[in-house]
Structure formats: C-alpha cells, structure tokens
Design a protein around this motif. Structure first.
Motif, PDB file in Angstrom:
ATOM      1  N   ASN A 120      -1.908 -61.970 120.828  1.00 15.37           N
ATOM      2  CA  ASN A 120      -2.548 -62.228 122.121  1.00 15.37           C
ATOM      3  C   ASN A 120      -1.587 -62.887 123.106  1.00 15.37           C
ATOM      4  O   ASN A 120      -0.721 -63.683 122.733  1.00 15.37           O
ATOM      5  N   ASP A 121      -1.777 -62.573 124.392  1.00 15.04           N
ATOM      6  CA  ASP A 121      -1.076 -63.278 125.463  1.00 15.04           C
ATOM      7  C   ASP A 121      -1.817 -64.577 125.748  1.00 15.04           C
ATOM      8  O   ASP A 121      -3.021 -64.570 125.984  1.00 15.04           O
ATOM      9  N   ILE A 122      -1.075 -65.683 125.745  1.00 13.40           N
ATOM     10  CA  ILE A 122      -1.676 -67.000 125.967  1.00 13.40           C
ATOM     11  C   ILE A 122      -1.085 -67.604 127.234  1.00 13.40           C
ATOM     12  O   ILE A 122       0.137 -67.624 127.426  1.00 13.40           O
ATOM     13  N   ASP A 123      -1.954 -68.108 128.111  1.00 13.71           N
ATOM     14  CA  ASP A 123      -1.540 -68.813 129.325  1.00 13.71           C
ATOM     15  C   ASP A 123      -1.703 -70.315 129.112  1.00 13.71           C
ATOM     16  O   ASP A 123      -2.656 -70.757 128.464  1.00 13.71           O
ATOM     17  N   PHE A 124      -0.796 -71.090 129.706  1.00 10.75           N
ATOM     18  CA  PHE A 124      -0.802 -72.542 129.522  1.00 10.75           C
ATOM     19  C   PHE A 124      -0.879 -73.253 130.864  1.00 10.75           C
ATOM     20  O   PHE A 124      -0.252 -72.852 131.837  1.00 10.75           O
ATOM     21  N   GLU A 125      -1.647 -74.334 130.861  1.00  8.12           N
ATOM     22  CA  GLU A 125      -1.753 -75.189 132.049  1.00  8.12           C
ATOM     23  C   GLU A 125      -1.690 -76.631 131.604  1.00  8.12           C
ATOM     24  O   GLU A 125      -2.389 -77.036 130.668  1.00  8.12           O
ATOM     25  N   ILE A 126      -0.847 -77.404 132.272  1.00  5.92           N
ATOM     26  CA  ILE A 126      -0.684 -78.809 131.899  1.00  5.92           C
ATOM     27  C   ILE A 126      -1.165 -79.702 133.032  1.00  5.92           C
ATOM     28  O   ILE A 126      -1.000 -79.383 134.211  1.00  5.92           O
ATOM     29  N   ASN A 127      -1.776 -80.816 132.673  1.00  3.84           N
ATOM     30  CA  ASN A 127      -2.251 -81.797 133.636  1.00  3.84           C
ATOM     31  C   ASN A 127      -1.795 -83.185 133.213  1.00  3.84           C
ATOM     32  O   ASN A 127      -1.753 -83.498 132.019  1.00  3.84           O
ATOM     33  N   GLY A 128      -1.443 -84.007 134.206  1.00  3.26           N
ATOM     34  CA  GLY A 128      -0.993 -85.359 133.912  1.00  3.26           C
ATOM     35  C   GLY A 128       0.505 -85.492 134.072  1.00  3.26           C
ATOM     36  O   GLY A 128       1.205 -84.548 134.442  1.00  3.26           O
ATOM     37  N   PRO A 129       1.034 -86.678 133.780  1.00  6.36           N
ATOM     38  CA  PRO A 129       2.460 -86.971 133.997  1.00  6.36           C
ATOM     39  C   PRO A 129       3.358 -86.398 132.901  1.00  6.36           C
ATOM     40  O   PRO A 129       3.983 -87.121 132.117  1.00  6.36           O
ATOM     41  N   ALA A 130       3.410 -85.085 132.817  1.00  7.50           N
ATOM     42  CA  ALA A 130       4.259 -84.392 131.859  1.00  7.50           C
ATOM     43  C   ALA A 130       4.495 -82.985 132.364  1.00  7.50           C
ATOM     44  O   ALA A 130       3.812 -82.514 133.289  1.00  7.50           O
ATOM     45  N   LYS A 131       5.440 -82.307 131.761  1.00  5.77           N
ATOM     46  CA  LYS A 131       5.744 -80.935 132.156  1.00  5.77           C
ATOM     47  C   LYS A 131       6.089 -80.114 130.918  1.00  5.77           C
ATOM     48  O   LYS A 131       6.574 -80.642 129.916  1.00  5.77           O
ATOM     49  N   ILE A 132       5.804 -78.820 130.996  1.00  8.83           N
ATOM     50  CA  ILE A 132       6.247 -77.908 129.945  1.00  8.83           C
ATOM     51  C   ILE A 132       7.721 -77.625 130.180  1.00  8.83           C
ATOM     52  O   ILE A 132       8.147 -77.347 131.307  1.00  8.83           O
ATOM     53  N   ILE A 133       8.522 -77.696 129.112  1.00  6.04           N
ATOM     54  CA  ILE A 133       9.960 -77.452 129.263  1.00  6.04           C
ATOM     55  C   ILE A 133      10.435 -76.223 128.490  1.00  6.04           C
ATOM     56  O   ILE A 133      11.588 -75.817 128.636  1.00  6.04           O
ATOM     57  N   GLY A 134       9.565 -75.624 127.683  1.00  5.95           N
ATOM     58  CA  GLY A 134       9.972 -74.422 126.978  1.00  5.95           C
ATOM     59  C   GLY A 134       8.836 -73.841 126.165  1.00  5.95           C
ATOM     60  O   GLY A 134       7.942 -74.566 125.716  1.00  5.95           O
ATOM     61  N   VAL A 135       8.864 -72.511 126.007  1.00  3.48           N
ATOM     62  CA  VAL A 135       7.899 -71.825 125.151  1.00  3.48           C
ATOM     63  C   VAL A 135       8.644 -70.833 124.274  1.00  3.48           C
ATOM     64  O   VAL A 135       9.724 -70.348 124.634  1.00  3.48           O
ATOM     65  N   GLU A 141      -3.026 -89.890 131.415  1.00  5.72           N
ATOM     66  CA  GLU A 141      -3.413 -88.982 130.333  1.00  5.72           C
ATOM     67  C   GLU A 141      -2.818 -87.597 130.574  1.00  5.72           C
ATOM     68  O   GLU A 141      -2.813 -87.092 131.691  1.00  5.72           O
ATOM     69  N   VAL A 142      -2.309 -87.015 129.496  1.00  2.21           N
ATOM     70  CA  VAL A 142      -1.725 -85.681 129.573  1.00  2.21           C
ATOM     71  C   VAL A 142      -2.560 -84.735 128.718  1.00  2.21           C
ATOM     72  O   VAL A 142      -2.918 -85.062 127.581  1.00  2.21           O
ATOM     73  N   SER A 143      -2.884 -83.579 129.267  1.00  3.13           N
ATOM     74  CA  SER A 143      -3.618 -82.581 128.497  1.00  3.13           C
ATOM     75  C   SER A 143      -3.019 -81.206 128.737  1.00  3.13           C
ATOM     76  O   SER A 143      -2.445 -80.931 129.801  1.00  3.13           O
ATOM     77  N   LEU A 144      -3.128 -80.357 127.726  1.00  2.00           N
ATOM     78  CA  LEU A 144      -2.668 -78.984 127.823  1.00  2.00           C
ATOM     79  C   LEU A 144      -3.822 -78.058 127.492  1.00  2.00           C
ATOM     80  O   LEU A 144      -4.532 -78.268 126.502  1.00  2.00           O
ATOM     81  N   THR A 145      -3.995 -77.021 128.322  1.00  2.00           N
ATOM     82  CA  THR A 145      -5.035 -76.026 128.093  1.00  2.00           C
ATOM     83  C   THR A 145      -4.383 -74.682 127.822  1.00  2.00           C
ATOM     84  O   THR A 145      -3.444 -74.284 128.527  1.00  2.00           O
ATOM     85  N   ALA A 146      -4.859 -74.001 126.794  1.00  2.00           N
ATOM     86  CA  ALA A 146      -4.393 -72.661 126.461  1.00  2.00           C
ATOM     87  C   ALA A 146      -5.557 -71.699 126.614  1.00  2.00           C
ATOM     88  O   ALA A 146      -6.660 -71.958 126.108  1.00  2.00           O
ATOM     89  N   SER A 147      -5.318 -70.580 127.300  1.00  2.00           N
ATOM     90  CA  SER A 147      -6.398 -69.623 127.527  1.00  2.00           C
ATOM     91  C   SER A 147      -5.882 -68.205 127.367  1.00  2.00           C
ATOM     92  O   SER A 147      -4.678 -67.932 127.483  1.00  2.00           O
ATOM     93  N   SER A 148      -6.816 -67.288 127.095  1.00  2.00           N
ATOM     94  CA  SER A 148      -6.490 -65.878 126.943  1.00  2.00           C
ATOM     95  C   SER A 148      -7.751 -65.072 127.166  1.00  2.00           C
ATOM     96  O   SER A 148      -8.866 -65.512 126.814  1.00  2.00           O
ATOM     97  N   ASN A 149      -7.608 -63.902 127.737  1.00  2.00           N
ATOM     98  CA  ASN A 149      -8.772 -63.064 128.029  1.00  2.00           C
ATOM     99  C   ASN A 149      -9.576 -62.793 126.756  1.00  2.00           C
ATOM    100  O   ASN A 149      -9.014 -62.365 125.735  1.00  2.00           O
TER     101      ASN A 149
END
Length: 949
Positions: free
Chosen positions: A733-748, A930-938
């Motif tokens: 599956n293709d997975i999309d990521f969204e991050i919230n809070g004082p952090a960043k995605i740096i690699g997948v 607070e930092v949270s990550l959401t993963a979603s896919s159709n």
C-alpha cells in the motif's frame, strides 16, 4: 587647565584600552568544543561552469594567488540570502532523483560526471566570535566532508581535503574578526568517486569550533593504555601538548581517572614542566588502579581520563578522554581473546548509509543500528571500507561491539601514511577497536611482491603509533603470495576459493579470521526468485561457485579454532552495488537487515547460532493465494534440539537440528496456520506461527527502541493489519504521512532494492536573476517619466565608472531590467533579496511600488512579493537611485541588484510498503510540545501515534 587634563586623561585611557582589553582576554578560559551544525546556507555549484559556480576562482587575484582573496561564494561579502537554509549533517546526494545514466555503484543517484549541475555543493555560515576570545587559539574541525572540500574563513583559503572520510582541522586564529561575524565557506565536489559504494555528498558529519589557550592539548592528543595483573591495572596515559604562545610556558599536568559515576578513582601529576615557543611534546604518566572494572561485550564499562593543564595555579586547559580497560590478544591456533576469554568473532561488514538519510545520520541512529546487529548476536563490526564517523565508534564503545577500523587506501607515500596515522591517532582510545585494517581487496597488488612490500611498510608504520592492536588486511585473492605472506592478521574474503588449512599449515604463527563471508543475496520478505523483476528469494542460497552460503561459511569458521571468526557481508543493505542486477535496482541485496534495519530471514539463522537465547523462526509467510496444492519450501531456523512442523494442526514431522544448521520441509500449500514447535531435552520450549491473512484494513505505527537517553529522533515502523489484527506480509500500500508539533520528518524508506521513490521530500529553492539591466540618468528619484518607456537608447548598467566626476554630472539614475517567472502556484513563496544600488532608492516591479526612498543597507533588503505584483512569464523591475560613488579608484561599487528566490513548499511525505513494511524517521526541532505522526492510505483506517522525543 582642567579641560586640558580631561583631554589628557581621555587620551591616556584610549591608549591603554587595548592593553587592558588584551589583559582581560588573557584571563584563563578552559577549552570550548562547540558544535556549529545549525544555521548553514546551501546551494549547488558547478565543476567547470564558473557562472554556475558563483564565479569562484575568477578574480584578478584569487584565493591561490593572494591571501584573503576568496572570491565568488568564498567572498565573505557574497550575498547568500537566496540559498537554502539547513542544518548539518547533510547529504545532498540522497535528495537527488535516480537515473540509469548515473553510477551503478552509487545507487544510480543523479550525481557525478554525468550530472555536473548536481555534483558541486556550496555551504556558508556566519559565526560570531566574542572580543574576549582574542588571545586564544581557535580552530575549525570537520569530521568529514564528501568530497574534495575547499574551506575558507573570511575569504582566507584554509586548505583542500581530497578524502571524503578523514576528518581535518584548520587553525583560524589569525583570520578572525573578534567581536564580530566570521564567514565560513565550504565547496565540495563529488564529480569523482572515491569508493565503489554509495558515498553521499556534502558536509555529512559534524563541524566543530575549538577554542583553547595557546598552551593546549593537541587534537586527539591523548593515548590511554592499560596492563592488568592480579586484579590491578597500570594505566599509561600519554598527552601531547603544543605551545603556540610566543614565549616559553611553564605548567603542570594532572591526569585523573573517573569512573562511570564521575568519581575520581586514581590520578597522577607532572610538575614544573616547560615547553619552548611553537613546539609540541608528549608527556606520559603511569597511574595504578585497584580492582578496575573491565570493558567487555556484556558490560562495556567506560572510564574517563581528565587531563588538566595548569599554569600559575590556574587551569588553562581540560581535555576529556573516554576509555576502557580490557586485554585483547590473538592466538594463531586458538583465535581471539578478550580479557583472557576466547571470543568467537561474529561480525558484520557495513557501509555508513541508512534509508531516507543517505550518509547524513543523526548520532542516535548509530546506536539503533548497532543495537540491531547485537540483537541478532553480532559482536563485531568492520568499517567497510573507510574511517567511520566518531559517533559510530562511541556507540560501539557504549553498547559493547568489537571493531575493525579500516584505512581507505593502501600506499606508502607521505599522504598515504599520514592518513593511516590520522586514523589511528583519532581512534586509538576506543576500547571497541581490536584491529587496524590497512586495506581491502587490492586486487592489483594483493597477490604480488608489490603488495607484500606495501603491506609490510604500512604494518610497521602502524606499529610505531600503536602496538596494542593487530594489523589486518582483507585479501580476496593471492592467498599464499603477496600481502598474505607479510600481514600479522590475515583477513580472508570468501573461503570458497581458498584453503585456509593449507595457509595455516604454511604460516603457523599467522593470526587469521574471515573479513568477508556469506555473500548471499536476498529480497526481504520475498520467497520466489524472479530475475526479470529483480527479486531474489530470501532463502540462504550461495550466490555462485565463488561464494559459500551463509550457513556453509559459518560452519567453516566455527569448526576451526585457529580462525578467530568471521564478518558477514553485510549487516545492513546499502545503496549501490546491486549484485547481481543493474538498473533499476538501486540497493544491495547482501544485508542480513535491509536498509531500514528490518531483518531478513537470515538474521534468525545467525541468532540461532550466534546467541544462547532460545530461537525459532519459520519461513516463508503463508499468503499464497492461487497456489493451493503447490509445493512450498518451508525452513526453520532454530537452536532447539528438535522442531516439529504442523499445517492446520496436522503434523508434518519432527526433525532433529544439526548444529549450525537449519531444517527444511516441502509443504503443499493450503491456507491457514503453519506452526513450528521447538523442543529442548524433549520438552516443548518455543512456538513460531505464520498465518494466512486477509486483505489489509488498518495501518499500525510502532516506535522503535533506541538505546540512548533523551533521543532527538524517533524511528517508526509502519505496517498494515487485516481485520483480525494480523500483519499482512505481502502488502504494498501507498502510505501518506503528516507530522504535527515541534518535529520534522527527515527520511522515509522501505528496504525495496528496486524502489525509485524519493528518499526525502524537501522544499525546492530556485533563484531567478535579473537580466538586461540598463540605466538612464533622471532628474531625481521621484522622476517616474522613464518607468515604462522603451530602453532601446539606454546604456548598459554601470558601463560608466561611478567616479566623483560621474556624480557631478548625474544626480539620479533609473535602472531597468527583467526576470522570468514560470511554473509557480498559490503555495509558491517569492522573495526579492535586494542589494543596494544607491545611497537612496525606490523600487517598482511591473510598475507597482515595492519600496520608496530606501537608504543604502550593507546587509540588503528582503521583500516578499505578492502575487498581485507579479505575473507568469516576463516581469520588469525598475530601481530609481541616487548613485553610490567611489571615494578611491580601487573601491568596489555594488553592481548587482540582487535576485529573486522562488521557494516551493515540500510535497507531502509518502512511501509504498515493501513486503508489508515502511520506515519513517522523525527529528525534534528542539522546541517543547507534543509531537504526533499520522499515517493514512486510501481504503484503510489511519493510524496516529504520539511520539516520545
């Protein structure tokens, strides 16, 4: 009279102020080791197009001709505001796309000779140096820049370092602006490759600013050795000092040893020492210790040596050295011994890149990778094939992992030996290191007299620096000749083509081990080989007749005590070298773990025989829809005495496990449950189950454990589950990521060797230049009569010199130019970074006023341009200015109006699952929240996780 006295007093104060300031600045201040990884600017240059390389090296006096003449982007006054902002470590290669014209060995990343527009990178940073630092020695240290780096500070050329793997340091004391800003410029060029594996590009390791007293411990200037006898240790602590003061220095040295809790347990002191001007000297103390705690694999206990230099009762330098107390030795017949106990080397080879990040790894990721190797029973790590980043060795020290530290290139020139010396001196205090490797698979010389001579010289040279470790070289051919006749510790690469027994008989005093073995290839989670699709079944199958399988390789070494053990090729997959394929495979297939650190099935074979922990692993997965009744190869990796296999509760037989072996069954596929039960001494002790799953319905995110307190990063595993909660091992599956809070995605990443998806999703910065700049004299900067007229009869801008005579004739000017904007959207941010062309100026774009009567600004002005001002295609700019005039004929007048930065926000982060898994790496920005990550896919239920950072 009173007025005269006041003026005299003021004059006296003015005269003595520098003396007072100098005295204040010479108050003893201890060493500072400052990380300067943040706040850099970056842009791509060019290896031969000087226009694209910011005209560096084109000045009448350039940086190689006259001191302080760094030009182009090396000029401290160069305007870098349009460049991209980033923090180090940074690898610009991993940000590039893939291309079949790129280097196979470097993972087809679009850099190198065929891609000159992406093969030179520039970095710039401004550093404030306080006035109080005047009188100290200050240097800048780079742990590694790939590659062929050139460094400037304040326009002063410091040096060139061709190697991408060796750290280097430059004294910048006399080049600095004390009490002000100082500009560092770095140019890296990756046009030429150094290795045959992915190497990255740019400042991919840390950068430091070091400040010391003129009398100080030199970089990497301590060496701690220890001898053990009757539960006591004698620690020999050497320290090299340099006196860079302009007079002789008298001082004392104190060496204190602190335990893991910081308590001083032993010390020694040398007093009344003197060192002459601009000289360096090594001093040695022997410090006895009672009942020391030893460094070993299970309890890697570390001490710290604090070296204190004092003068006139004041501490002027402190230098900390982490070390461990342990004994190591090799025996030609019995292998390797740590603290008197024979240890069978169970090692892996590894390059230095990781999924999503290339070679720019956060420090915590080193600990994650070492812990993953230890999890499968590995106790040794070979740095293939270059000096590692210092943090990798720190992780090995702290987690208990033995290390072969490897030199990059064999040779006996001053430069070759200097590199070897640099490696040893930098790393010699790490207790994890048990051997220095002087070379790897030097096919042109390893089997002849030239290789023997070079190896003998390098080995002897290494022993002049460190006699406590064995010297090894990895040999893939020419056993019985060349290097293998002179090296103390022979490293075999692939014994399928070699007779180790014969070599041992011929050279009975030679130590030996396997530096590379088990070069098997496998796609994680795939169990049918499809060469057309570049998929290799994850069974342990020998690659060809030149290699043994992992199992056969281990059996060879495990059955011969004179062989100290072996290093598997490799622990982790890596970019490049996608044997046996080419494009579009971009990763290797060799790893026991894939590029993310997800284990392939071979890890359980090693875990079975490299650990005492009861282990049972069943493969393959049991999702074979459409293959009902088809025979499937089933294997069990285990260290149980016996294993019994069941399909849907029906026994398919119990089999006895051969030591260092595995078990196999052929099973006709039927959906359901495949179960293995392991027995020890006739008792059931373990069960492993694989089940047929249904289609995925939901996403799951798991945060991995990193053995570091207060980690700055989070490593997340993403998978999908069916309705009953079972992981689906075949999901893509293709997975999309969204991050919230004082952090960043740096690699997948996902570990798929054929994935051509981006590793990173970053903002795109492009720079638009102002073209066709012309000028016309006007009466005043309020004169708008020429704002929109034709420019056919205008002069090219700055055709006339801005002399004082010019100023008498021209009181104001209008400059007109144009710039093109294409491919921009509502999300695009467009900023005009203006550089003053006049003492006072007004700016118009497409006839609309942007700024009015701005005074000249040395730092320039920045204007965020609204869409209402701009249009797609050609835009016009007009600058009405009172000209700046030269005072002296050699004055430089700015003729560049600046540039427009077009910033496109990063696309959303995403990754396709491979064999059911993907990985996301998140890094804290340092702020609270607070930092949270959401993963979603159709079609799937999304997952959200709160991160611990």
């Amino acid at each position: 009279m009173k007025l005269y006295k006041i003026w005299a007093l003021l004059l006296l104060l003015k005269l003595i102020q520098p003396v007072l300031s100098f005295a204040q600045n010479h108050n003893p201040v201890k060493r500072e080791h400052l990380l300067i990884d943040t706040g850099w600017r970056f842009a791509l240059g060019h290896p031969y197009d000087v226009k694209k390389d910011f005209y560096n090296g084109t000045g009448y006096f350039s940086y190689l001709a006259k001191t302080g003449y760094g030009d182009g982007a090396a000029d401290p006054n160069f305007d870098d505001r349009t460049w991209r902002k980033l923090n180090l470590p940074h690898d610009w290669a991993v940000e590039q796309g893939f291309d079949p014209k790129a280097s196979l060995s470097h993972g087809f990343k679009a850099i190198g000779r065929n891609f000159p527009d992406a093969s030179v990178g520039w970095y710039r940073k401004s550093v404030f140096i306080p006035a109080k630092d005047l009188g100290r020695k200050i240097s800048i240290a780079f742990d590694g820049v790939f590659r062929n780096s050139i460094i400037w500070v304040n326009g002063h050329y410091l040096g060139t370092e061709p190697s991408g793997y060796h750290g280097f340091e430059y004294d910048i004391t006399d080049y600095l602006n004390y009490g002000g800003e100082n500009v560092i410029a770095v140019r890296a060029d990756v046009t030429i490759e150094e290795g045959w594996f992915y190497e990255g590009a740019g400042i991919y390791r840390h950068v430091w600013l070091n400040k010391t007293d003129p009398l100080h411990v030199v970089p990497n200037g301590t060496f701690v050795r220890s001898k053990l006898e009757n539960n006591q240790a004698v620690v020999t602590a050497s320290v090299t000092l340099k006196n860079e003061a302009l007079d002789n220095q008298k001082f004392n040295i104190k060496q204190s040893i602190a335990d893991a809790d910081g308590k001083v347990v032993a010390s020694g002191e040398l007093q009344n020492l003197e060192l002459n001007v601009l000289t360096e000297k090594e001093y040695t103390l022997t410090i006895p210790m009672v009942k020391p705690r030893l460094w070993d694999l299970e309890n890697p206990y570390l001490y710290q040596l604090l070296t204190t230099i004092s003068k006139n009762g004041e501490v002027i330098d402190e230098y900390k050295t982490t070390f461990g107390i342990r004994t190591i030795r090799f025996d030609a017949d019995k292998g390797f011994f740590l603290n008197g106990k024979r240890i069978e080397i169970k090692g892996t080879n590894n390059h230095q890149d990781h999924a999503g990040l290339g070679v720019a790894l956060p420090d915590e990721l080193q600990y994650f990778r070492i812990s993953k190797l230890k999890e499968m029973g590995s106790n040794a790590y070979r740095c293939s094939h270059n000096p590692p980043t210092p943090e990798l060795l720190d992780a090995c020290d702290k987690l208990g992992m033995l290390v072969i530290d490897e030199n990059r290139l064999m040779g006996i020139t001053d430069q070759n030996l200097a590199y070897l010396k640099k490696l040893i001196i930098r790393d010699r205090n790490h207790p994890s290191i048990i051997s220095w490797s002087i070379g790897n698979e030097e096919w042109n010389i390893e089997g002849n007299i030239t290789g023997a001579r070079i190896a003998k010289t390098m080995q002897a040279f290494a022993k002049t620096i460190d006699t406590t470790r064995a010297i090894t070289a990895a040999v893939s051919g020419g056993i019985g000749n060349g290097i293998s006749t002179t090296i103390d510790l022979l490293g075999y690469n692939y014994v399928a083509t070699k007779n180790t027994d014969e070599q041992h008989k011929k050279y009975p005093a030679q130590f030996s081990w396997g530096t590379e073995e088990g070069s098997t290839v496998a796609s994680r989670g795939l169990y049918v080989t499809n060469m057309a699709q570049h998929e290799i079944a994850a069974y342990d199958t020998r690659q060809n007749e030149n290699f043994l399988s992992l199992e056969d390789g281990w059996k060879h070494y495990a059955s011969r005590p004179y062989l100290a053990g072996m290093f598997v090729w490799t622990g982790f997959d890596y970019r490049g070298e996608p044997t046996p394929f080419g494009w579009p495979s971009v990763l290797s297939y060799f790893g026991m773990l894939d590029l993310c650190g997800f284990p392939k099935d071979n890890t359980w074979y090693l875990k079975s025989w490299w650990t005492d922990k009861p282990t049972l692993h069943l493969l393959p997965h049991w999702n074979w829809k459409g293959k009902e009744g088809t025979p499937i190869d089933v294997k069990a990796y285990s260290n149980c005495d016996e294993v019994e296999l069941f399909l849907n509760k029906k026994s398919l037989g119990k089999k006895r496990m051969e030591p260092n072996g595995h078990l196999s069954w052929t099973v006709n596929y039927a959906p359901g449950t495949l179960e293995a039960i392991g027995f020890k001494n006739g008792k059931k002790i373990l069960t492993d189950v694989v089940k047929t799953t249904s289609e995925p319905t939901q996403i799951t995110i798991t945060q991995e454990t990193i053995p570091v307190a207060n980690s700055n990063i989070a490593i997340l595993t993403v998978d999908v589950r069916d309705v009953s909660g079972k992981s689906v091992p075949t999901a893509v599956n293709d997975i999309d990521f969204e991050i919230n809070g004082p952090a960043k995605i740096i690699g997948v990443g996902n570990g798929n060797p054929t994935s051509l998806e981006p590793d990173q999703f970053i903002e795109q910065v492009s720079v638009v230049r102002i073209n066709n700049l012309k000028e016309k004299a006007i009466s005043a900067i309020d004169d708008l009569s020429k704002l929109t007229t034709a420019t056919t009869d205008w002069d090219y801008a700055f055709k006339q010199e801005r002399t004082q005579e010019f100023g008498k004739k021209v009181t104001a000017l209008i400059y007109r130019g144009d710039f093109d904007l294409t491919d921009w959207s509502d999300q695009t941010k467009i900023t005009f970074f203006y550089k003053s062309l006049g003492k006072e100026q007004s700016i118009y774009i497409n006839g609309k006023k942007i700024a009015y009567k701005l005074l000249a600004n040395k730092k320039g002005n920045a204007f965020t341009l609204d869409r209402s001002v701009l249009k797609a295609g050609k835009n016009t700019i007009a600058i009405l200015a009172i000209p700046i005039l030269k005072v002296q004929s050699w004055d430089n007048i700015n003729t560049d109006p600046g540039a427009i930065q077009v910033l496109k926000p990063a696309a959303g982060w995403k990754r396709k699952l491979f064999s059911g898994l993907a990985q996301v790496i998140v890094q804290s920005t340092g702020d609270k929240g607070e930092v949270s990550l959401t993963a979603s896919s159709n079609g799937l239920k999304p997952a959200k996780i709160k991160l611990k950072l």
